[in-house]
Design an enzyme around this catalytic site. Sequence first.
Site, short mmCIF file in Angstrom:
data_model
loop_
_atom_site.label_atom_id
_atom_site.label_comp_id
_atom_site.label_asym_id
_atom_site.label_seq_id
_atom_site.Cartn_x
_atom_site.Cartn_y
_atom_site.Cartn_z
N LYS A 144 0.88 -1.18 0.00
CA LYS A 144 0.00 0.00 0.00
C LYS A 144 0.91 1.22 0.00
CE LYS A 144 -4.44 -1.17 2.11
NZ LYS A 144 -5.38 -0.94 3.24
N GLU A 186 0.59 -0.97 16.31
CA GLU A 186 0.31 -1.90 15.20
C GLU A 186 0.66 -3.34 15.61
OE1 GLU A 186 -1.32 -0.77 12.52
OE2 GLU A 186 -0.47 1.14 11.80
N LYS A 230 1.47 -10.01 8.90
CA LYS A 230 1.15 -9.15 7.75
C LYS A 230 1.38 -9.93 6.45
CE LYS A 230 0.75 -4.83 5.67
NZ LYS A 230 0.71 -3.39 5.82
N GLU A 240 -6.91 -6.16 -0.99
CA GLU A 240 -8.02 -5.86 -0.09
C GLU A 240 -9.39 -6.13 -0.73
OE1 GLU A 240 -7.22 -2.49 2.57
OE2 GLU A 240 -9.38 -2.18 2.68
N ARG A 244 -8.03 -8.71 3.74
CA ARG A 244 -7.00 -7.72 4.10
C ARG A 244 -7.56 -6.55 4.91
NH1 ARG A 244 -1.88 -5.24 0.70
NH2 ARG A 244 -1.34 -3.73 2.32
N ASN A 248 -6.98 -3.12 8.86
CA ASN A 248 -7.47 -1.76 9.09
C ASN A 248 -8.15 -1.65 10.46
OD1 ASN A 248 -8.85 0.88 7.44
ND2 ASN A 248 -7.00 -0.03 6.61
N HIS A 251 -8.38 1.58 12.40
CA HIS A 251 -8.02 2.67 11.49
C HIS A 251 -9.21 3.52 11.04
CE1 HIS A 251 -4.30 0.48 11.49
NE2 HIS A 251 -3.72 1.34 10.68
N HIS A 255 -7.95 7.28 11.30
CA HIS A 255 -7.69 8.17 10.17
C HIS A 255 -8.49 9.48 10.30
CE1 HIS A 255 -5.99 4.92 7.21
NE2 HIS A 255 -5.16 5.25 8.18
N HIS A 268 0.42 8.37 13.84
CA HIS A 268 -0.44 7.31 13.30
C HIS A 268 -0.68 6.21 14.34
CE1 HIS A 268 -2.40 4.67 10.46
NE2 HIS A 268 -1.52 3.72 10.72
N1 NAD Z 1 1.55 1.36 3.71
C1 NAD Z 1 1.11 0.76 4.78
O1 NAD Z 1 0.69 -0.40 4.76
C2 NAD Z 1 1.14 1.49 6.08
C3 NAD Z 1 0.97 0.80 7.28
C4 NAD Z 1 1.04 1.50 8.48
C5 NAD Z 1 1.30 2.87 8.46
N2 NAD Z 1 1.47 3.50 7.29
C6 NAD Z 1 1.79 4.93 7.25
O2 NAD Z 1 3.04 5.11 7.90
C7 NAD Z 1 3.12 6.42 8.44
C8 NAD Z 1 3.61 6.37 9.86
O3 NAD Z 1 4.90 5.83 9.84
P1 NAD Z 1 5.91 5.97 11.06
O4 NAD Z 1 5.20 5.69 12.32
O5 NAD Z 1 7.10 5.18 10.70
O6 NAD Z 1 6.20 7.53 11.11
P2 NAD Z 1 7.26 8.46 10.34
O7 NAD Z 1 7.63 7.90 9.05
O8 NAD Z 1 6.69 9.83 10.39
O9 NAD Z 1 8.53 8.39 11.31
C9 NAD Z 1 8.40 8.88 12.62
C10 NAD Z 1 9.59 9.73 13.04
O10 NAD Z 1 10.68 8.90 13.36
C11 NAD Z 1 11.88 9.42 12.79
N3 NAD Z 1 12.75 8.25 12.58
C12 NAD Z 1 12.51 7.24 11.74
N4 NAD Z 1 13.42 6.26 11.92
C13 NAD Z 1 14.27 6.68 12.87
C14 NAD Z 1 15.38 6.10 13.50
N5 NAD Z 1 15.78 4.85 13.24
N6 NAD Z 1 16.04 6.82 14.43
C15 NAD Z 1 15.59 8.07 14.76
N7 NAD Z 1 14.51 8.65 14.23
C16 NAD Z 1 13.85 7.96 13.29
C17 NAD Z 1 11.42 10.12 11.54
O11 NAD Z 1 12.33 11.11 11.16
C18 NAD Z 1 10.08 10.71 11.98
O12 NAD Z 1 10.29 11.96 12.58
C19 NAD Z 1 1.71 7.01 8.32
O13 NAD Z 1 1.67 7.88 7.23
C20 NAD Z 1 0.85 5.80 8.04
O14 NAD Z 1 -0.29 6.14 7.31
C21 NAD Z 1 1.40 2.85 6.09
O1 LIG Z 2 -1.78 -2.91 4.96
C1 LIG Z 2 -2.97 -2.67 5.18
O2 LIG Z 2 -3.88 -3.13 4.47
C2 LIG Z 2 -3.36 -1.80 6.31
O3 LIG Z 2 -4.52 -1.43 6.42
C3 LIG Z 2 -2.29 -1.41 7.27
C4 LIG Z 2 -2.55 -0.14 8.05
O4 LIG Z 2 -1.81 -0.25 9.26
C5 LIG Z 2 -2.05 1.11 7.34
O5 LIG Z 2 -2.14 2.21 8.20
C6 LIG Z 2 -2.63 1.43 5.99
O6 LIG Z 2 -1.92 2.46 5.36
C7 LIG Z 2 -4.07 1.88 6.03
O7 LIG Z 2 -4.57 1.74 4.77
P1 LIG Z 2 -5.81 2.54 4.18
O8 LIG Z 2 -6.19 1.71 3.00
O9 LIG Z 2 -6.87 2.58 5.23
O10 LIG Z 2 -5.32 3.88 3.85
ZN ZN Z 3 -1.71 1.64 10.28
#
Ligand code: NAD
Ligand SMILES: O=C(O)C(=O)C[C@@H](O)[C@H](O)[C@H](O)COP(=O)(O)O
Ligand code: ZN
Length: 367
Positions: A144, A186, A230, A240, A244, A248, A251, A255, A268
């Site tokens: 995603k 998570e 996962k 999804e 899948r 969520n 979430h 969100h 988050h």
């Molecule tokens: N694609 C998906 O399936 C999925 C799943 C869950 C969350 N997400 C998304 O992920 C994002 C949240 O990610 P996150 O929690 O990693 O936050 P983030 O990417 O904002 O990182 C959090 C903070 O940690 C710092 N940081 C990162 N690694 C570090 C390290 N090793 N040492 C020191 N500082 C470090 C970063 O600079 C940032 O300030 C949200 O946008 C959420 O929607 C996506």
């Molecule tokens: O991988 C997935 O599927 C998830 O829903 C994982 C979530 O933790 C993640 O925050 C994801 O980005 C949410 O997806 P969205 O489709 O609701 O934007």
């Molecule tokens: Zn999430």
Amino acid sequence: MASVINVNLPQQSYEIAIAPSGIDKLGEYMSGLKLGKKVLLVSNPMIYKHYGERASASLKAAGFEVSELTLPPGERYKTPNSVQKIYDTALENRIERSSTMVALGGGVIGDMTGFAAATWLRGINFVQVPTTLLAMVDAAIGGKTGVNHPQGKNLIGAFHQPRLVLIDPDVLKTLPMREFRAGMAEVIKYGVIWDAKLFAEIEESKHLNQIRYVKPEFIDSILTRSCQAKADVVSKDEKEAGLRAILNYGHTIAHAVESLTGYRVVNHGEAVAIGMVAAGQIAVELGMWQKEDTQRQYALIEKAGLPTKLPAGVDIEAIIEALQLDKKVEAGKVRFILPTQIGVVTITDSVPTDTIRQVLQGMQSDS
Ligand SMILES: NC(=O)c1ccc[n+]([C@@H]2O[C@H](COP(=O)([O-])OP(=O)(O)OC[C@H]3O[C@@H](n4cnc5c(N)ncnc54)[C@H](O)[C@@H]3O)[C@@H](O)[C@H]2O)c1
Ligand SMILES: O=C(O)C(=O)C[C@@H](O)[C@H](O)[C@H](O)COP(=O)(O)O
Ligand SMILES: [Zn+2]
């Protein structure tokens, strides 16, 4: 020693490698994938300062030509504008169809870099090197990708699987405590939706909100069990179509809360914690979940140092309205993932709005 979890997909399967000092072996890992020579490494300035040069050196030693871009940190920058900067750098450096974008960072960098890779030249290779606990156990896996729209979270995006997820647990040493806790949200999610043993393991762990006391064996175990959860779910339902959606859990409300507070108040993981408390309580109100189990979930979220109340000043009617922007909405009906046992959830679109309202009222900061 490195361990490997497979994400098995019809078109392109890939490995999640959990490898201590993995950052220094990035080039080696990528060499095995038969990728083109050019790599665009995307990070943020703070993460780059800690790990960027090592990642870059490893890529160059393996024969890759590396160009680099750092983007401002934070969810507020998970925007089309940041992705435009990735495109501009890709253009300047003649990133080709065989080239690879590497995301070195948390979920924000991962989601944006993945989206740029999904769309640049209609899709190029992409590698995830997650540096937060949250990105290691969740964001980096499953394909995603995307950015936020001013009106709502992750509204713009694409499914685009990475070729590799390389997790170096050593980088957690520099992760701020608040971000470690966010990742635990998570991890707890997987315990509730999929893996009751993981839930029990977290319940038994000590010093959960003091990262310097958290045992390496505990980190290994939560990384392995979460990544496996996962990978299992994504392997069964990549895009999804059904199952899948359980990922969520928490979430739907999370969100709405993140977006209504302008991504400035809760991160988050914290929003997911609040959303899981709400979903658990909704399930109890609907007679689907035992009160004792929702109390176990609540206690675990508290033990992990995560919030259980709504941020002050968030309007409940605004949350209810924002739920309509959730991607799971069908024919105007909001869908919730609700637990029925620890380790088992169900998906429903028949939660009365009054129940949501009542549960949220009980979660106001002053209640
Ligand atoms: N694609 C998906 O399936 C999925 C799943 C869950 C969350 N997400 C998304 O992920 C994002 C949240 O990610 P996150 O929690 O990693 O936050 P983030 O990417 O904002 O990182 C959090 C903070 O940690 C710092 N940081 C990162 N690694 C570090 C390290 N090793 N040492 C020191 N500082 C470090 C970063 O600079 C940032 O300030 C949200 O946008 C959420 O929607 C996506
Ligand atoms: O991988 C997935 O599927 C998830 O829903 C994982 C979530 O933790 C993640 O925050 C994801 O980005 C949410 O997806 P969205 O489709 O609701 O934007
Ligand atoms: Zn999430």
